[in-house]
Design a protein around this motif. Structure first.
Motif, PDB file in Angstrom:
ATOM      1  N   ARG A 168      47.178  51.663  52.676  1.00  0.00           N
ATOM      2  CA  ARG A 168      47.184  50.291  52.174  1.00  0.00           C
ATOM      3  C   ARG A 168      48.617  49.859  51.861  1.00  0.00           C
ATOM      4  NH1 ARG A 168      46.747  48.114  46.955  1.00  0.00           N
ATOM      5  NH2 ARG A 168      45.955  45.979  46.935  1.00  0.00           N
ATOM      6  N   ASP A 169      49.399  50.756  51.280  1.00  0.00           N
ATOM      7  CA  ASP A 169      50.811  50.507  51.000  1.00  0.00           C
ATOM      8  C   ASP A 169      51.622  51.081  52.158  1.00  0.00           C
ATOM      9  OD1 ASP A 169      53.456  50.433  50.124  1.00  0.00           O
ATOM     10  OD2 ASP A 169      52.929  50.873  48.043  1.00  0.00           O
ATOM     11  N   PRO A 170      52.330  50.260  52.914  1.00  0.00           N
ATOM     12  CA  PRO A 170      53.062  50.770  54.089  1.00  0.00           C
ATOM     13  C   PRO A 170      54.138  51.791  53.765  1.00  0.00           C
ATOM     14  CG  PRO A 170      53.682  48.490  53.596  1.00  0.00           C
ATOM     15  CD  PRO A 170      52.493  48.801  52.743  1.00  0.00           C
ATOM     16  N   LYS A 171      54.493  51.928  52.484  1.00  0.00           N
ATOM     17  CA  LYS A 171      55.486  52.936  52.106  1.00  0.00           C
ATOM     18  C   LYS A 171      54.864  54.327  52.038  1.00  0.00           C
ATOM     19  CE  LYS A 171      56.823  50.978  48.237  1.00  0.00           C
ATOM     20  NZ  LYS A 171      56.027  49.733  48.243  1.00  0.00           N
ATOM     21  N   ASP A 172      53.534  54.376  51.988  1.00  0.00           N
ATOM     22  CA  ASP A 172      52.844  55.663  51.919  1.00  0.00           C
ATOM     23  C   ASP A 172      52.648  56.238  53.320  1.00  0.00           C
ATOM     24  OD1 ASP A 172      52.656  55.474  49.181  1.00  0.00           O
ATOM     25  OD2 ASP A 172      50.689  54.498  49.230  1.00  0.00           O
ATOM     26  N   PRO A 173      52.441  57.547  53.412  1.00  0.00           N
ATOM     27  CA  PRO A 173      52.232  58.171  54.734  1.00  0.00           C
ATOM     28  C   PRO A 173      50.855  57.869  55.297  1.00  0.00           C
ATOM     29  CG  PRO A 173      51.969  59.796  52.998  1.00  0.00           C
ATOM     30  CD  PRO A 173      52.464  58.533  52.323  1.00  0.00           C
ATOM     31  N   ILE A 174      50.693  58.100  56.581  1.00  0.00           N
ATOM     32  CA  ILE A 174      49.396  57.967  57.235  1.00  0.00           C
ATOM     33  C   ILE A 174      48.418  58.940  56.588  1.00  0.00           C
ATOM     34  CG2 ILE A 174      48.188  58.417  59.417  1.00  0.00           C
ATOM     35  CD1 ILE A 174      50.684  57.365  60.845  1.00  0.00           C
ATOM     36  N   GLY A 175      47.163  58.504  56.425  1.00  0.00           N
ATOM     37  CA  GLY A 175      46.180  59.326  55.737  1.00  0.00           C
ATOM     38  C   GLY A 175      45.055  59.779  56.644  1.00  0.00           C
ATOM     39  N   PRO A 176      44.163  60.601  56.125  1.00  0.00           N
ATOM     40  CA  PRO A 176      43.040  61.109  56.915  1.00  0.00           C
ATOM     41  C   PRO A 176      42.011  60.039  57.207  1.00  0.00           C
ATOM     42  CG  PRO A 176      42.817  61.770  54.622  1.00  0.00           C
ATOM     43  CD  PRO A 176      44.171  61.129  54.744  1.00  0.00           C
ATOM     44  N   GLY A 177      41.242  60.261  58.235  1.00  0.00           N
ATOM     45  CA  GLY A 177      40.152  59.367  58.604  1.00  0.00           C
ATOM     46  C   GLY A 177      38.981  60.220  59.055  1.00  0.00           C
ATOM     47  N   LEU A 178      38.575  60.081  60.319  1.00  0.00           N
ATOM     48  CA  LEU A 178      37.550  60.977  60.851  1.00  0.00           C
ATOM     49  C   LEU A 178      38.057  62.415  60.884  1.00  0.00           C
ATOM     50  CD1 LEU A 178      36.147  58.824  63.798  1.00  0.00           C
ATOM     51  CD2 LEU A 178      35.158  59.148  61.520  1.00  0.00           C
ATOM     52  N   ALA A 179      39.340  62.566  61.057  1.00  0.00           N
ATOM     53  CA  ALA A 179      39.981  63.880  60.930  1.00  0.00           C
ATOM     54  C   ALA A 179      40.510  64.010  59.510  1.00  0.00           C
ATOM     55  CB  ALA A 179      41.115  64.030  61.942  1.00  0.00           C
ATOM     56  N   ASP A 180      40.151  65.092  58.829  1.00  0.00           N
ATOM     57  CA  ASP A 180      40.643  65.264  57.461  1.00  0.00           C
ATOM     58  C   ASP A 180      41.907  66.106  57.390  1.00  0.00           C
ATOM     59  OD1 ASP A 180      39.513  67.676  58.101  1.00  0.00           O
ATOM     60  OD2 ASP A 180      38.292  67.849  56.291  1.00  0.00           O
ATOM     61  N   LYS A 181      42.331  66.637  58.561  1.00  0.00           N
ATOM     62  CA  LYS A 181      43.566  67.426  58.602  1.00  0.00           C
ATOM     63  C   LYS A 181      44.141  67.352  60.008  1.00  0.00           C
ATOM     64  CE  LYS A 181      45.244  72.189  58.024  1.00  0.00           C
ATOM     65  NZ  LYS A 181      44.836  73.605  57.809  1.00  0.00           N
ATOM     66  N   TRP A 182      45.464  67.375  60.109  1.00  0.00           N
ATOM     67  CA  TRP A 182      46.134  67.389  61.408  1.00  0.00           C
ATOM     68  C   TRP A 182      47.509  68.012  61.229  1.00  0.00           C
ATOM     69  CZ3 TRP A 182      45.615  63.503  58.056  1.00  0.00           C
ATOM     70  CH2 TRP A 182      46.723  62.730  57.725  1.00  0.00           C
ATOM     71  N   GLU A 183      48.012  68.621  62.268  1.00  0.00           N
ATOM     72  CA  GLU A 183      49.314  69.279  62.151  1.00  0.00           C
ATOM     73  C   GLU A 183      50.011  69.335  63.506  1.00  0.00           C
ATOM     74  OE1 GLU A 183      48.370  73.063  60.509  1.00  0.00           O
ATOM     75  OE2 GLU A 183      47.320  73.801  62.293  1.00  0.00           O
ATOM     76  N   TRP A 184      51.321  69.187  63.448  1.00  0.00           N
ATOM     77  CA  TRP A 184      52.164  69.278  64.635  1.00  0.00           C
ATOM     78  C   TRP A 184      52.688  70.704  64.775  1.00  0.00           C
ATOM     79  CZ3 TRP A 184      52.703  65.635  68.313  1.00  0.00           C
ATOM     80  CH2 TRP A 184      52.378  64.310  67.989  1.00  0.00           C
ATOM     81  N   SER A 185      52.894  71.124  66.011  1.00  0.00           N
ATOM     82  CA  SER A 185      53.482  72.436  66.295  1.00  0.00           C
ATOM     83  C   SER A 185      54.226  72.359  67.621  1.00  0.00           C
ATOM     84  CB  SER A 185      52.395  73.519  66.343  1.00  0.00           C
ATOM     85  OG  SER A 185      51.444  73.233  67.346  1.00  0.00           O
ATOM     86  N   ASP A 186      54.807  73.475  68.017  1.00  0.00           N
ATOM     87  CA  ASP A 186      55.500  73.548  69.307  1.00  0.00           C
ATOM     88  C   ASP A 186      56.591  72.484  69.417  1.00  0.00           C
ATOM     89  OD1 ASP A 186      56.013  74.546  71.854  1.00  0.00           O
ATOM     90  OD2 ASP A 186      54.558  73.214  72.820  1.00  0.00           O
ATOM     91  N   GLY A 187      57.342  72.327  68.302  1.00  0.00           N
ATOM     92  CA  GLY A 187      58.453  71.371  68.332  1.00  0.00           C
ATOM     93  C   GLY A 187      58.018  69.929  68.480  1.00  0.00           C
ATOM     94  N   GLY A 188      56.860  69.583  67.959  1.00  0.00           N
ATOM     95  CA  GLY A 188      56.388  68.204  68.036  1.00  0.00           C
ATOM     96  C   GLY A 188      55.697  67.864  69.343  1.00  0.00           C
ATOM     97  N   ARG A 189      55.353  68.884  70.126  1.00  0.00           N
ATOM     98  CA  ARG A 189      54.698  68.628  71.415  1.00  0.00           C
ATOM     99  C   ARG A 189      53.196  68.870  71.393  1.00  0.00           C
ATOM    100  NH1 ARG A 189      58.191  72.058  75.602  1.00  0.00           N
ATOM    101  NH2 ARG A 189      57.897  73.609  73.935  1.00  0.00           N
ATOM    102  N   THR A 190      52.694  69.501  70.330  1.00  0.00           N
ATOM    103  CA  THR A 190      51.261  69.771  70.222  1.00  0.00           C
ATOM    104  C   THR A 190      50.752  69.256  68.880  1.00  0.00           C
ATOM    105  OG1 THR A 190      51.400  71.746  71.618  1.00  0.00           O
ATOM    106  CG2 THR A 190      49.471  71.540  70.186  1.00  0.00           C
TER     107      THR A 190
END
Length: 306
Positions: A176-198
């Motif tokens: 709701r506040d654009p200063k805050d980070p993106i939040g969960p939705g249908l996915a409650d967790k997500w993570e980047w790996s492989d140098g931002g490629r996965t």
């Protein structure tokens, strides 16, 4: 020490002991007086760091209130009043409840019209319709009331987003506040790996389509392989899924976990692809989306119905 002072001290010790015994009898937690702008998920986040732990407060409070008239019974998790005395369980009690070590009645409420449908066996109970950890959206001002009529107007065919705003469930959510980070939705967790490629997505356990069928990552794969990459339906994959001219690849881990693989780092996948366009296909005339009901649509797809 005078005899009078001795008896005063002895009486004080006895009173303290009796008071401690009374607290122990109703549990090792604390009694909290509800303040202005409080709601259960807010209290739970403050106490345990998890807004979903409000269900533990609801369970233990009502358990204690049944034996202690000084506590207020909570009949609706969405409605607590300023000045109420409620029982706040210990961290250990809350963790045990959240871990499923304690069987408890439903902590969810629903619209009266839906409750009537459940009573008439036209709908499953609310616990069976919700995922294991549903998304909890804290109210901006106050918790709304069930009922009423919402009048909406459409300007014409160009007002294609009017419907989408009502039925939009994205994989991730813009804050709701654009200063805050993106939040969960249908996915409650997500993570980047492989140098931002996965990018690995963990969808909530127990998600269902409106007809009661399970939502799985197969609905994502169906959208990608049979809609987004079918030239008869989509002229070309949308830009957020392409890096250096190469479309992403999907890898199914299990029914609720999937990996999005790119040839180079792709920040647009999270911010645009999942938080903006990551709803049910087709989203608007641009036909954005990230998933589609395979169990229903494949009967109309030439690949499965030739």
């Amino acid at each position: 020490m005078s005899k009078k002072l001795f008896f005063v001290l002895l009486l004080t010790v006895l009173l303290v002991s009796l008071s401690s015994t009374a607290v122990m009898a109703q549990g090792d937690g604390t009694v909290y007086s509800v303040q202005k702008d409080d709601w259960l998920s807010k209290i739970a986040e403050k106490e345990y760091g998890d807004p979903l732990a409000y269900t533990a407060i609801l369970y233990y409070n009502n358990l204690m209130a049944a034996e202690d008239s000084s506590l207020n019974m909570i009949s609706d998790a969405d409605q607590i009043e300023v000045g109420w005395s409620i029982y706040i369980p210990t961290t250990a009690e809350a963790e045990a409840y959240m871990a499923g070590e304690i069987a408890a009645p439903s902590a969810y409420s629903e619209a009266p019209m839906l409750a009537d449908m459940v009573a008439a066996a036209e709908l499953p109970p609310v616990d069976e319709r919700l995922p294991e950890k549903p998304l909890v959206v804290p109210p901006v001002d106050t918790i709304g009331q069930y009922g009423g009529t919402w009048h909406r107007a459409f300007k014409g065919i160009k007002d294609f987003h009017a419907l989408g705003r009502l039925i939009y469930d994205a994989v991730l959510r813009w804050p709701r506040d654009p200063k805050d980070p993106i939040g969960p939705g249908l996915a409650d967790k997500w993570e980047w790996s492989d140098g931002g490629r996965t990018l690995t997505l963990y969808f909530r356990e127990g998600l269902k389509w409106s007809d009661g069928e399970p939502f799985t990552v197969d609905d994502v794969i169906f959208w990608w392989e049979d809609i987004e990459n079918d030239e008869n339906i989509t002229a070309a994959p949308h830009g957020e899924w392409i890096v250096n001219g190469t479309p992403m690849e999907l890898e199914k881990v299990d029914d609720t976990t999937i990996k999005l693989k790119f040839v180079a780092p792709n920040g647009l996948a999270e911010s645009v692809g999942l938080a903006f366009h990551g709803g049910q296909w087709p989203l608007g005339f641009e036909r954005f989306g990230f998933f589609a009901p395979r169990h229903y649509l494949e009967q109309y797809h030439p690949k499965y119905n030739s």
